[in-house]
Design a protein around this motif. Sequence first.
Motif, PDB file in Angstrom:
ATOM      1  N   VAL A  76     -28.334 -54.807  40.828  1.00 53.29           N
ATOM      2  CA  VAL A  76     -27.628 -54.406  39.613  1.00 53.29           C
ATOM      3  C   VAL A  76     -26.574 -53.382  40.024  1.00 53.29           C
ATOM      4  O   VAL A  76     -26.903 -52.273  40.442  1.00 53.29           O
ATOM      5  N   VAL A  77     -25.309 -53.770  39.899  1.00 55.12           N
ATOM      6  CA  VAL A  77     -24.205 -52.949  40.371  1.00 55.12           C
ATOM      7  C   VAL A  77     -23.515 -52.291  39.182  1.00 55.12           C
ATOM      8  O   VAL A  77     -23.217 -52.948  38.187  1.00 55.12           O
ATOM      9  N   SER A  78     -23.280 -51.006  39.302  1.00 54.34           N
ATOM     10  CA  SER A  78     -22.558 -50.276  38.258  1.00 54.34           C
ATOM     11  C   SER A  78     -21.338 -49.610  38.868  1.00 54.34           C
ATOM     12  O   SER A  78     -21.354 -49.194  40.026  1.00 54.34           O
ATOM     13  N   TRP A  79     -20.300 -49.503  38.063  1.00 52.72           N
ATOM     14  CA  TRP A  79     -19.068 -48.854  38.510  1.00 52.72           C
ATOM     15  C   TRP A  79     -19.078 -47.414  37.991  1.00 52.72           C
ATOM     16  O   TRP A  79     -19.370 -46.486  38.714  1.00 52.72           O
TER      17      TRP A  79
ATOM     18  N   ARG B  61     -16.670 -54.595  31.662  1.00 52.02           N
ATOM     19  CA  ARG B  61     -15.344 -55.184  31.821  1.00 52.02           C
ATOM     20  C   ARG B  61     -15.224 -56.004  33.100  1.00 52.02           C
ATOM     21  O   ARG B  61     -14.259 -56.706  33.306  1.00 52.02           O
ATOM     22  N   LEU B  62     -16.189 -55.841  33.989  1.00 51.89           N
ATOM     23  CA  LEU B  62     -16.167 -56.481  35.312  1.00 51.89           C
ATOM     24  C   LEU B  62     -14.944 -56.034  36.110  1.00 51.89           C
ATOM     25  O   LEU B  62     -14.334 -56.819  36.841  1.00 51.89           O
ATOM     26  N   GLU B  63     -14.621 -54.757  36.003  1.00 54.71           N
ATOM     27  CA  GLU B  63     -13.455 -54.238  36.709  1.00 54.71           C
ATOM     28  C   GLU B  63     -13.572 -54.379  38.220  1.00 54.71           C
ATOM     29  O   GLU B  63     -12.579 -54.635  38.911  1.00 54.71           O
ATOM     30  N   LEU B  64     -14.783 -54.214  38.745  1.00 49.04           N
ATOM     31  CA  LEU B  64     -14.955 -54.380  40.181  1.00 49.04           C
ATOM     32  C   LEU B  64     -14.556 -55.792  40.604  1.00 49.04           C
ATOM     33  O   LEU B  64     -13.895 -55.987  41.623  1.00 49.04           O
ATOM     34  N   GLN B  65     -14.953 -56.757  39.804  1.00 50.27           N
ATOM     35  CA  GLN B  65     -14.720 -58.166  40.157  1.00 50.27           C
ATOM     36  C   GLN B  65     -13.240 -58.542  40.117  1.00 50.27           C
ATOM     37  O   GLN B  65     -12.740 -59.219  41.005  1.00 50.27           O
ATOM     38  N   TRP B  66     -12.509 -58.096  39.068  1.00 50.28           N
ATOM     39  CA  TRP B  66     -11.139 -58.582  38.925  1.00 50.28           C
ATOM     40  C   TRP B  66     -10.073 -57.614  39.441  1.00 50.28           C
ATOM     41  O   TRP B  66      -8.909 -57.994  39.572  1.00 50.28           O
ATOM     42  N   PHE B  67     -10.476 -56.385  39.745  1.00 48.66           N
ATOM     43  CA  PHE B  67      -9.467 -55.391  40.102  1.00 48.66           C
ATOM     44  C   PHE B  67      -9.717 -54.706  41.439  1.00 48.66           C
ATOM     45  O   PHE B  67      -8.790 -54.522  42.225  1.00 48.66           O
TER      46      PHE B  67
END
Length: 547
Positions: free
Chosen positions: A235-238, A274-280
């Motif tokens: 479980v990954v959190s930003w 927002r899945l910011e890690l994934q898309w940004f």
Amino acid sequence: MTEKMTGGEAIVQSLLVHGVDTVFGIPGVQTYGFFDALHAVRDQIRLIHPRHEQATAYMAFGYAKSTGRHGVFSVVPGPGVLNASAAVCSAYGASAPVLCVTGQVPSDFIGSGKGHLHELPDQLATMRSITKWAARIDHPAEAPGVMAEAFRQMSTGRPRPVAVEMPWEVFGMAAPVETPGTPAAYAQIAPDPDQLEQAARLLKHARNPMIMVGSGAQHAHEEVRALAELLQAPVVSWRGGRGIVPDDHYLGFTCAAGFQRWAHTDVLIGIGSRLELQWFRWPDPPANLKIVNIDIDPTQMSRIKPAVPVVGDAQAATRGLIAAVLNDGTPRASRRLEFEEIKTRVDAAITRIQPHLGYLQAIRQVLPRDGFFVEEICQAGFTSYFGFPVHTPRSFVTCGHQGTLGFGYSTSLGVKAGNPDKAVVSISGDGGFMFGVQELATAVQHRLNVVSIVFNNGAFGNVLRDQQQRFDGRSIGAELSNPDFVKLAESFGMPGYRVGTPARLRQVLERALADDGPALIEVEVERAAEVSPWEFLMPPSQRAQKA
């Protein structure tokens, strides 16, 4: 049942009905009627009045994010609303249920352009541009209905700030008003069972699933952990999702640890994120990556375009997904040893981010497990995204993607107001702290016992580094002249300390928390010795593309 009351009283009665116990606000001539009504219920609603209008909204933000309840603030119209707007933007970006109660020029002057005190060309339009919903109450009798809608907007769908305005004279106008009743339970969007079944079928064949969580999953922490253990998925959190699964659980991954699994991931489950890690922030996704996206906001699906879109409340949807996986899957072998090895390796790698990692470790050693840590835009704050272990939901308070410099200290006071029995530590850089330095007075006056840690490197550190690295060593507007922070704290009536090592910070912080009063600790940082944390926040190839 109807009762004669003023517009201000009608609003206050609605606050009481909806369980509000704290208002952060600064009175002004347009809102006198509202504050007079608050005075009448001061044994039920506490008023905390800071020293800047921006702080009223930041405090409401901190209260909301740390408690999960509605944060309420009040400022005068026009410049008051605009002063608070940076914090409202933060609340919007970080999905916080914050209510602004403001005034308006007298009814006869609205839209006249005559230049009445605090007049904006179109205040309602201004507020609607940075909130989820905003409305005007033109008569006391309208207050219960408008206020009920304000709370419904904050409590359903994606939580975001809302605003109500009332003309100057209406706050004091008396009229028959329908007494607001106990609000009904709010129904949330129910997830589609077919989509959950489709997600379960996709996960059945996933070898390396990953769960990515944001603040929208904070209330679903038990379900997220159960799903992770069922799938043996990290479980990954930003930022906003920190603490949903404790960092000392083998499935609780920071962004730095999660990146080590990214290339192997075949199914990504986003929950309230927002899945910011994934898309940004991370490089191109692994080949054939499939995304299951659980989010209360339908517009998220058009942004991410997942293989399986699940619109619904994170708690209900995750619970439904667990049931669907159990119906269509077999137990998975534990990956504890594999994941613990990854986390141990990353923990060893990040030790070079000094001196800030050492200071963050000292804070973690002293701060109780359920204590609150409020970050700020500074080198220590950036490092905390991966270098400060978080063990409980909501205990890591962040401004999210707005990155509003100066948010930290004011927000931490709201966190303390909502959690008076919990320890609260705020960290700031010297630049950001000075944005809200006047709130030291608020902390003392209202006994908001936050310990503020100010990292002083005499600069807007990130700006200075970027300028020097990108512009042949040239810098402008980044170096700072600061006060003596220890004497400054003492002049406001709180103890001030100065430290230069993590060991000394640990010792002083332990004392400050035990004293249970507001305090300031200055950490002297040698600018040239700071190691940038950015290699663990955005890989070099991505930094070059996004710069």
